[in-house]
Design an enzyme around this catalytic site. Structure first.
Site, PDB file in Angstrom:
ATOM      1  N   TYR A  30      40.196 -18.328 -61.670  1.00 18.97           N
ATOM      2  CA  TYR A  30      38.982 -18.737 -62.383  1.00 18.97           C
ATOM      3  C   TYR A  30      38.093 -17.528 -62.654  1.00 18.97           C
ATOM      4  O   TYR A  30      37.584 -17.352 -63.768  1.00 18.97           O
ATOM      5  CB  TYR A  30      38.215 -19.776 -61.563  1.00 18.97           C
ATOM      6  CG  TYR A  30      36.957 -20.274 -62.258  1.00 18.97           C
ATOM      7  CD1 TYR A  30      36.995 -21.371 -63.110  1.00 18.97           C
ATOM      8  CD2 TYR A  30      35.736 -19.621 -62.080  1.00 18.97           C
ATOM      9  CE1 TYR A  30      35.850 -21.824 -63.755  1.00 18.97           C
ATOM     10  CE2 TYR A  30      34.591 -20.054 -62.728  1.00 18.97           C
ATOM     11  CZ  TYR A  30      34.658 -21.157 -63.563  1.00 18.97           C
ATOM     12  OH  TYR A  30      33.532 -21.579 -64.216  1.00 18.97           O
ATOM     13  N   GLU A 105      22.998 -47.682 -53.438  1.00 16.12           N
ATOM     14  CA  GLU A 105      23.396 -46.277 -53.517  1.00 16.12           C
ATOM     15  C   GLU A 105      22.878 -45.506 -52.309  1.00 16.12           C
ATOM     16  O   GLU A 105      21.810 -45.836 -51.779  1.00 16.12           O
ATOM     17  CB  GLU A 105      22.807 -45.619 -54.785  1.00 16.12           C
ATOM     18  CG  GLU A 105      23.090 -46.345 -56.063  1.00 16.12           C
ATOM     19  CD  GLU A 105      22.192 -45.878 -57.206  1.00 16.12           C
ATOM     20  OE1 GLU A 105      21.375 -44.949 -56.978  1.00 16.12           O
ATOM     21  OE2 GLU A 105      22.287 -46.451 -58.307  1.00 16.12           O
ATOM     22  N   LYS A 107      20.741 -42.814 -50.538  1.00 13.20           N
ATOM     23  CA  LYS A 107      19.494 -42.149 -50.933  1.00 13.20           C
ATOM     24  C   LYS A 107      19.597 -40.674 -50.550  1.00 13.20           C
ATOM     25  O   LYS A 107      19.460 -40.304 -49.385  1.00 13.20           O
ATOM     26  CB  LYS A 107      18.286 -42.797 -50.253  1.00 13.20           C
ATOM     27  CG  LYS A 107      16.945 -42.238 -50.713  1.00 13.20           C
ATOM     28  CD  LYS A 107      15.791 -42.992 -50.065  1.00 13.20           C
ATOM     29  CE  LYS A 107      14.454 -42.462 -50.564  1.00 13.20           C
ATOM     30  NZ  LYS A 107      14.248 -41.044 -50.177  1.00 13.20           N
ATOM     31  N   ASP A 109      18.697 -37.002 -49.852  1.00 13.63           N
ATOM     32  CA  ASP A 109      17.469 -36.358 -49.390  1.00 13.63           C
ATOM     33  C   ASP A 109      17.361 -34.988 -50.053  1.00 13.63           C
ATOM     34  O   ASP A 109      17.744 -33.965 -49.496  1.00 13.63           O
ATOM     35  CB  ASP A 109      17.489 -36.215 -47.871  1.00 13.63           C
ATOM     36  CG  ASP A 109      16.130 -35.831 -47.310  1.00 13.63           C
ATOM     37  OD1 ASP A 109      15.135 -35.955 -48.045  1.00 13.63           O
ATOM     38  OD2 ASP A 109      16.068 -35.417 -46.136  1.00 13.63           O
ATOM     39  N   TYR A 213      23.541 -34.834 -57.482  1.00 15.49           N
ATOM     40  CA  TYR A 213      24.094 -36.141 -57.829  1.00 15.49           C
ATOM     41  C   TYR A 213      23.172 -36.740 -58.883  1.00 15.49           C
ATOM     42  O   TYR A 213      21.948 -36.764 -58.713  1.00 15.49           O
ATOM     43  CB  TYR A 213      24.145 -37.072 -56.620  1.00 15.49           C
ATOM     44  CG  TYR A 213      25.331 -36.867 -55.720  1.00 15.49           C
ATOM     45  CD1 TYR A 213      26.632 -37.091 -56.182  1.00 15.49           C
ATOM     46  CD2 TYR A 213      25.160 -36.475 -54.393  1.00 15.49           C
ATOM     47  CE1 TYR A 213      27.728 -36.905 -55.346  1.00 15.49           C
ATOM     48  CE2 TYR A 213      26.255 -36.295 -53.553  1.00 15.49           C
ATOM     49  CZ  TYR A 213      27.527 -36.504 -54.036  1.00 15.49           C
ATOM     50  OH  TYR A 213      28.608 -36.322 -53.219  1.00 15.49           O
ATOM     51  N   LYS A 303      14.983 -47.017 -45.434  1.00 16.85           N
ATOM     52  CA  LYS A 303      14.979 -45.730 -44.729  1.00 16.85           C
ATOM     53  C   LYS A 303      15.662 -45.869 -43.366  1.00 16.85           C
ATOM     54  O   LYS A 303      15.308 -46.746 -42.574  1.00 16.85           O
ATOM     55  CB  LYS A 303      13.539 -45.229 -44.542  1.00 16.85           C
ATOM     56  CG  LYS A 303      12.757 -45.078 -45.841  1.00 16.85           C
ATOM     57  CD  LYS A 303      13.378 -44.054 -46.784  1.00 16.85           C
ATOM     58  CE  LYS A 303      13.158 -42.638 -46.315  1.00 16.85           C
ATOM     59  NZ  LYS A 303      11.779 -42.167 -46.443  1.00 16.85           N
ATOM     60  N   CYS A 397      14.765  -9.394 -18.114  1.00 15.11           N
ATOM     61  CA  CYS A 397      15.356  -9.628 -19.436  1.00 15.11           C
ATOM     62  C   CYS A 397      16.882  -9.604 -19.327  1.00 15.11           C
ATOM     63  O   CYS A 397      17.453  -8.656 -18.774  1.00 15.11           O
ATOM     64  CB  CYS A 397      14.877  -8.553 -20.405  1.00 15.11           C
ATOM     65  SG  CYS A 397      15.717  -8.594 -22.014  1.00 15.11           S
ATOM     66  N   CYS A 400      18.124  -6.183 -21.451  1.00 17.31           N
ATOM     67  CA  CYS A 400      17.866  -4.807 -21.021  1.00 17.31           C
ATOM     68  C   CYS A 400      17.511  -4.670 -19.548  1.00 17.31           C
ATOM     69  O   CYS A 400      17.438  -3.559 -19.027  1.00 17.31           O
ATOM     70  CB  CYS A 400      16.764  -4.183 -21.882  1.00 17.31           C
ATOM     71  SG  CYS A 400      15.116  -4.866 -21.566  1.00 17.31           S
ATOM     72  N   CYS A 415       9.685  -9.948 -22.688  1.00 25.03           N
ATOM     73  CA  CYS A 415      10.318  -8.745 -22.160  1.00 25.03           C
ATOM     74  C   CYS A 415       9.384  -7.567 -22.417  1.00 25.03           C
ATOM     75  O   CYS A 415       8.921  -7.368 -23.549  1.00 25.03           O
ATOM     76  CB  CYS A 415      11.661  -8.509 -22.849  1.00 25.03           C
ATOM     77  SG  CYS A 415      12.387  -6.896 -22.519  1.00 25.03           S
ATOM     78  N   CYS A 420      14.502  -2.361 -25.427  1.00 21.02           N
ATOM     79  CA  CYS A 420      15.348  -3.556 -25.427  1.00 21.02           C
ATOM     80  C   CYS A 420      16.098  -3.652 -26.756  1.00 21.02           C
ATOM     81  O   CYS A 420      15.479  -3.714 -27.828  1.00 21.02           O
ATOM     82  CB  CYS A 420      14.499  -4.812 -25.218  1.00 21.02           C
ATOM     83  SG  CYS A 420      15.470  -6.334 -25.137  1.00 21.02           S
TER      84      CYS A 420
END
Length: 656
Positions: A30, A105, A107, A109, A213, A303, A397, A400, A415, A420
């Protein structure tokens, strides 16, 4: 093969790949055909047509979006949240229609858009806006491969409505990249899609892999149909990617069963769905029922409740951020939630863990109600075996070995190690991010390579890199090195606001950087400011002032600033002079304005000396509201605060 035949072939394969999900050739083949078409059009630009597959790639940068007045209003839907409310909706329909049939259908989002075609060729695309006026985002919509640039029939005029969305996989990839780059995460795929579609640079929209869609014909000339289900069949025939539906049903119990089926299969869809849409199928009956001032009477949106899953919290580990913040993260037994597998969830801080009584080994409820970062809702103490262990923050940490310290009045441990590696990498990635110094090509992988090879130690070292430093890295050549060096050099001109954000000062985000740069105009004036002067600036305050003073008081930071200054990084910005029209006035914005974005309105208010707050209180002077305004508008009404729409706002500015 002539250019017309080549275009037809590419349109055919594009449709098979992006709409039918049934490719017949490889991506390589393609791309080879597309390159051949590009070469032919480059040789004779007069052959380029608006519907050519080469016009999808993006790259044009718009100055702004023009208004589009919708000839057919793009209405929103009334929500229902229970079986009882759905059956009540059916009762209202049956009081006016003797034998209704419904379509059901998913829904989607996403972000609602209008697509307009003239003589079968894509002419214009726009956002919903307030339902009456939207924004022209044609160039960005052209980058969505599933939108046909030319229909299978030359319909004189057609306007359709669809929902643009970001596929789950594309969303997860995008947020992973943003997290590594130290950039703010998108809250959910819908926000990501909306932000991508409103990019002024269409190349950015093209890189986000949006999809669509289509679910409704708004207006048509040259097509004949009497029912919504018939119109969906026509849309498929014309080449659109159409939302999947079952045949219409005449029983509300059948509608409820279809909604349940959609709910059970929601995780299998490529996009997020937050419910199901129930519509009267007959168009003549729809016309007879009409609409209220807000919603059509012939449709409703059911919903779904947020999805929660139970799993085991196996461990708690610490992640070190660019400012040294040590954030506890839950390691979970992998569980499927809202279409993706979740194995980690942020626990925010030690106070959150203690307040929720979360222990290692607990069974917990996890929720991902639209948020990218899954949340532990609660532990389930009744399911404890006695082997669970309470969690305490480590003293050092994990990257380090430096001490982790908790500052007074803060929930976060940090830290304190000045070398670090976790902080260093994230600070450089943040410095180079788009909203900061915008150094294209300096992503997480490149940063790690430069650090591992000791080519850089801080972001100031970026400006002393040579072509040999970069080209010598594994997998990189001279061209890559030249491009990166050019981007680094261009970043010197970004200005003070971008620099302040890029420095990564605690509590100083993009907006605060802009405010500080506009107030002081140059870095030296900012460095000379006292806590009192900083605190007096609206939206800065004492906590941010302390953070700014502590940051610039560090000798290592002073050395970095001098290095940046010496290589020519701009540390100035034009000082902003505010008007006085809204002096000492506080605004709150809510809902979607017809033509202004919230950032546009905020800038206008602040340019006239006003302030913008995120919440309504007795101290609020005005609430500027638009379509779908929510609880803020209701609270303002209860407090008797002055409400203004966009037209009134523009009159107050003298721009009506």
């Amino acid at each position: 093969m002539n250019i017309h035949a080549l275009r037809e072939l590419l349109h055919h394969h594009n449709y098979l790949y992006y709409v039918k999900d049934a490719p017949e050739i490889s991506d390589f083949e393609y791309d080879r055909l597309l390159r051949k078409l590009e070469d032919m059009e480059n040789a004779d630009p007069s052959l380029i047509t608006p519907d050519s597959p080469t016009q999808r790639v993006g790259g044009a940068v718009a100055e702004g979006f023009a208004e589009v007045v919708h000839t057919v209003p793009m209405e929103s839907l009334a929500d229902v949240f229970s079986q009882e409310e759905l059956f009540a909706f059916d009762g209202r329909i049956r009081s006016a229609v003797s034998s209704p049939c419904y379509t059901v259908e998913p829904k989607i989002d996403g972000l609602s858009v209008s697509l307009e075609y003239r003589d079968g060729v894509f002419w214009r695309g726009s956002t919903r806006g307030d339902g009456f006026v939207g924004e022209d985002v044609t160039q960005n919509l052209k980058t969505i491969r599933s939108i046909p640039l030319r229909l299978s029939e030359a319909v004189p005029y057609l306007e359709v409505r669809g929902e643009v969305f970001m596929p789950k996989k594309a969303f997860e990839k995008l947020n992973s990249e943003r997290e590594l780059a130290g950039e703010p995460l998108f809250a959910n795929p819908r926000n990501a899609a909306a932000g991508s579609l409103r990019q002024l640079d269409s190349a950015i929209a093209a890189s986000r892999h949006l999809d669509i869609y289509v679910f409704n014909i708004q207006k048509a000339e040259g097509l004949s149909f009497n029912a919504h289900s018939e119109s969906l069949a026509l849309l498929r025939m014309l080449g659109f990617k159409v939302v999947e539906t079952k045949p219409p049903v005449d029983s509300i119990q059948d509608v409820w069963n279809l909604i349940a089926d959609i709910g059970e299969g929601r995780n299998d869809m490529p996009c997020d769905i937050d419910g199901a849409v129930v519509k009267l199928d007959s168009l003549s009956e729809r016309e007879r029922l009409g609409s209220t001032s807000k919603y059509p009477r012939w449709a409703a949106a059911y919903k779904f409740p947020p999805e929660q899953q139970e799993t085991t919290l196996e461990n708690i580990v610490i992640q070190i951020g660019r400012t040294g913040a040590a954030t506890p993260n839950a390691v979970l037994t992998p569980v499927r939630i809202a279409g993706s597998t979740v194995s980690r969830a942020t626990l925010h801080n030690i106070d959150f863990i203690r307040d929720k009584d979360i222990r290692i080994g607990d069974r917990v409820l996890v929720q991902k109600a639209g948020d990218i970062i899954p949340a532990v809702v609660c532990s389930l103490p009744s399911k404890r075996s006695g082997n669970e262990t309470e969690y305490s923050m480590p003293k050092t940490c994990p990257v380090c070995g430096a001490p982790l310290q908790r500052e007074e009045n803060e929930a976060v441990f940090r830290c304190v190690g000045d070398r670090c590696d976790a902080q260093r990498a994230r600070s450089i990635i943040h410095y180079a991010s788009r909203d900061a110094m915008d150094i294209e090509g300096l992503g997480p992988a490149m940063t790690e390579k430069l650090l591992q090879e000791n080519k850089i130690h801080t972001f100031a070292d970026l400006y002393t890199l040579s072509k040999e430093d970069i080209a010598g890295l594994d997998g990189l050549g001279e061209k890559s090195a030249e491009n990166l060096l050019a981007a680094i050099d261009a970043s010197k001109k970004k200005g003070l606001s971008s620099l302040l954000f890029g420095l990564g000062i605690r509590h100083v985000g993009k907006r605060a950087g802009t405010i500080l740069a506009g107030h002081f105009g140059n870095i030296d004036a900012l460095l000379a400011a006292s806590k009192e002067e900083l605190s007096a600036i609206h939206e800065i305050g004492g906590k941010m002032a302390d953070s700014i003073l502590a940051y610039f008081g560090d000798e290592k930071i002073q050395e970095i600033l001098e290095k940046l200054r010496s290589v020519g990084v701009s540390m100035t910005e034009e000082k902003q002079e505010s008007g006085t029209r809204f002096a000492e006035k506080t605004f709150v914005l809510t809902g979607t304005l017809p033509s202004l974005t919230r950032s546009d309105a905020t800038a206008m208010i602040e340019a006239e000396g006003g302030r913008v707050s995120g919440s309504v209180s007795k101290k609020t002077d005005y609430v500027l509201f638009g379509a779908e305004a929510g609880s803020k508008l209701e609270k303002a009404q209860s407090l008797g605060i002055t409400l203004i729409d966009e037209a009134t706002f523009m009159e107050m500015l003298g721009r009506s």
